[in-house]
Design a protein around this motif. Structure first.
Motif, PDB file in Angstrom:
ATOM      1  N   ALA A 125      -2.398  -8.342  13.517  1.00 48.07           N
ATOM      2  CA  ALA A 125      -2.587  -6.955  13.080  1.00 48.07           C
ATOM      3  C   ALA A 125      -1.754  -6.663  11.837  1.00 48.07           C
ATOM      4  CB  ALA A 125      -2.216  -5.998  14.212  1.00 48.07           C
ATOM      5  N   ALA A 126      -0.517  -7.134  11.820  1.00 38.99           N
ATOM      6  CA  ALA A 126       0.343  -6.928  10.656  1.00 38.99           C
ATOM      7  C   ALA A 126      -0.169  -7.712   9.454  1.00 38.99           C
ATOM      8  CB  ALA A 126       1.777  -7.331  11.000  1.00 38.99           C
ATOM      9  N   ARG A 127      -0.588  -8.944   9.695  1.00 40.54           N
ATOM     10  CA  ARG A 127      -1.101  -9.775   8.601  1.00 40.54           C
ATOM     11  C   ARG A 127      -2.367  -9.171   8.002  1.00 40.54           C
ATOM     12  NH1 ARG A 127      -3.311 -15.530  10.299  1.00 40.54           N
ATOM     13  NH2 ARG A 127      -4.949 -14.142  11.088  1.00 40.54           N
ATOM     14  N   ASP A 140      -3.478  -8.334   4.234  1.00 38.15           N
ATOM     15  CA  ASP A 140      -4.663  -8.973   3.658  1.00 38.15           C
ATOM     16  C   ASP A 140      -5.687  -7.956   3.171  1.00 38.15           C
ATOM     17  OD1 ASP A 140      -3.638 -11.484   4.207  1.00 38.15           O
ATOM     18  OD2 ASP A 140      -4.780 -11.740   6.059  1.00 38.15           O
ATOM     19  N   ASP A 141      -5.828  -6.845   3.902  1.00 33.62           N
ATOM     20  CA  ASP A 141      -6.854  -5.857   3.557  1.00 33.62           C
ATOM     21  C   ASP A 141      -6.607  -5.216   2.206  1.00 33.62           C
ATOM     22  OD1 ASP A 141      -8.211  -6.340   5.881  1.00 33.62           O
ATOM     23  OD2 ASP A 141      -7.428  -4.610   6.967  1.00 33.62           O
ATOM     24  N   ASP A 142      -5.351  -5.041   1.815  1.00 34.02           N
ATOM     25  CA  ASP A 142      -5.034  -4.404   0.530  1.00 34.02           C
ATOM     26  C   ASP A 142      -3.639  -4.832   0.094  1.00 34.02           C
ATOM     27  OD1 ASP A 142      -4.853  -2.887  -1.725  1.00 34.02           O
ATOM     28  OD2 ASP A 142      -5.171  -0.951  -0.752  1.00 34.02           O
ATOM     29  N   ARG A 167       0.054 -13.037  -1.323  1.00 34.21           N
ATOM     30  CA  ARG A 167      -1.271 -12.422  -1.375  1.00 34.21           C
ATOM     31  C   ARG A 167      -1.468 -11.688  -2.698  1.00 34.21           C
ATOM     32  NH1 ARG A 167      -4.925 -14.266   0.329  1.00 34.21           N
ATOM     33  NH2 ARG A 167      -6.090 -12.480   1.118  1.00 34.21           N
ATOM     34  N   ARG A 168      -0.422 -11.082  -3.225  1.00 31.73           N
ATOM     35  CA  ARG A 168      -0.549 -10.377  -4.504  1.00 31.73           C
ATOM     36  C   ARG A 168      -0.789 -11.344  -5.660  1.00 31.73           C
ATOM     37  NH1 ARG A 168       3.947  -5.405  -4.095  1.00 31.73           N
ATOM     38  NH2 ARG A 168       2.617  -4.087  -2.768  1.00 31.73           N
TER      39      ARG A 168
END
Length: 269
Positions: free
Chosen positions: A171-173, A177-179, A219-220
């Motif tokens: 859930a945290a990941r 990942d979503d934004d 991720r960024r």
């Protein structure tokens, strides 16, 4: 093709979409990081050791090395001379299409099971594929397709099932990942996971092998790479991927990929 200097990285244009080619000579120690692509290459000289998601490994001249998307790994030279390698990086959909063809449509995820392969024929196929990807000549497209399928078929084997990530950490990941560009706090992530902030920090690092902040930065920078490849300007990519400014993105990008965003833009456009 040799990279110039002790820490030279060079990226080549590839004749197949979704593929990037890198030649590097480096004595650099890479901190833990991830890629959002598959990587496969050959150590041509020198040697390196790394802690991969598939265990600690060492690789030397003639060894094929691999990395899977999202796999946390580092890298350091063995000895004082650094190492010289050539790598191909593939967007996941490129590998997915090739694997589906090899499996004749049978479903299933794919990952490189072996972080190091010590088979001369596989190294030879990899070198031929690298050359085919980076040259422009008649018949090269057919040659690239043949060699990619041949190489994947040579290295494919069943990989062990990965250890599942706990639902709370997923859930945290997924929030990151979503934004990736959106600001997030440890309290935000802990709330999603139903854990205290300290519990979330320890559990996330244990499951992902990166702290939440380190994962966010990865991720960024991956988002920035995609934006630049898609034609975004450097300042625009920095802002859209959540970095404080272009110089901040440049530092992280260069540390992650070995070349600056500007040189990357020239290589892929």
């Amino acid at each position: 093709m040799r990279a110039k200097g002790r820490n030279g990285f060079r990226m080549f244009r590839c004749g197949m979409a979704g593929v990037q080619a890198v030649v590097a000579r480096s004595d650099h120690h890479f901190a833990r990081h991830t890629h959002d692509q598959y990587g496969i290459g050959v150590i041509e000289s020198g040697a390196q050791k790394s802690a991969s998601g598939r265990g600690p490994v060492e690789a030397g001249p003639g060894d094929v090395i691999t990395v899977n998307p999202g796999e946390v790994h580092d890298g350091a030279p063995i000895g004082d001379e650094g190492r010289f390698w050539q790598m191909l990086y593939f967007d996941p959909d490129v590998i997915a299409r090739a694997v589906a063809d090899i499996r004749q449509g049978r479903p299933g995820d794919f990952e490189f099971a072996d972080p190091v392969l010590r088979q001369p024929p596989q190294a030879a196929t990899m070198r031929q594929l690298f050359t085919a990807m980076t040259v422009e000549q008649a018949g090269a497209e057919l040659r690239r397709q043949e060699l990619l399928l041949t190489l994947l078929a040579e290295v494919m084997r069943d990989a062990p099932e990965p250890k599942p990530v706990p639902q709370a950490i997923r859930a945290a990941r997924e929030r990151i990942d979503d934004d990736p560009a959106k600001a997030v706090t440890l309290a935000d992530l802990a709330g999603l996971a139903g854990l205290s902030q300290f519990q979330l920090l320890r559990a996330f690092d244990r499951a992902m092998r990166l702290t939440p902040h380190a994962y966010l930065i990865q991720r960024r920078v991956q988002l920035a790479r995609k934006l630049i490849a898609g034609g975004a300007g450097l300042a625009e990519a920095a802002l859209a991927s959540g970095f404080a400014d272009q110089s901040h993105m440049t530092r992280i990008f260069t540390r992650s990929f070995g070349i600056s965003p500007r040189l990357y833009a020239v290589a892929v456009r």
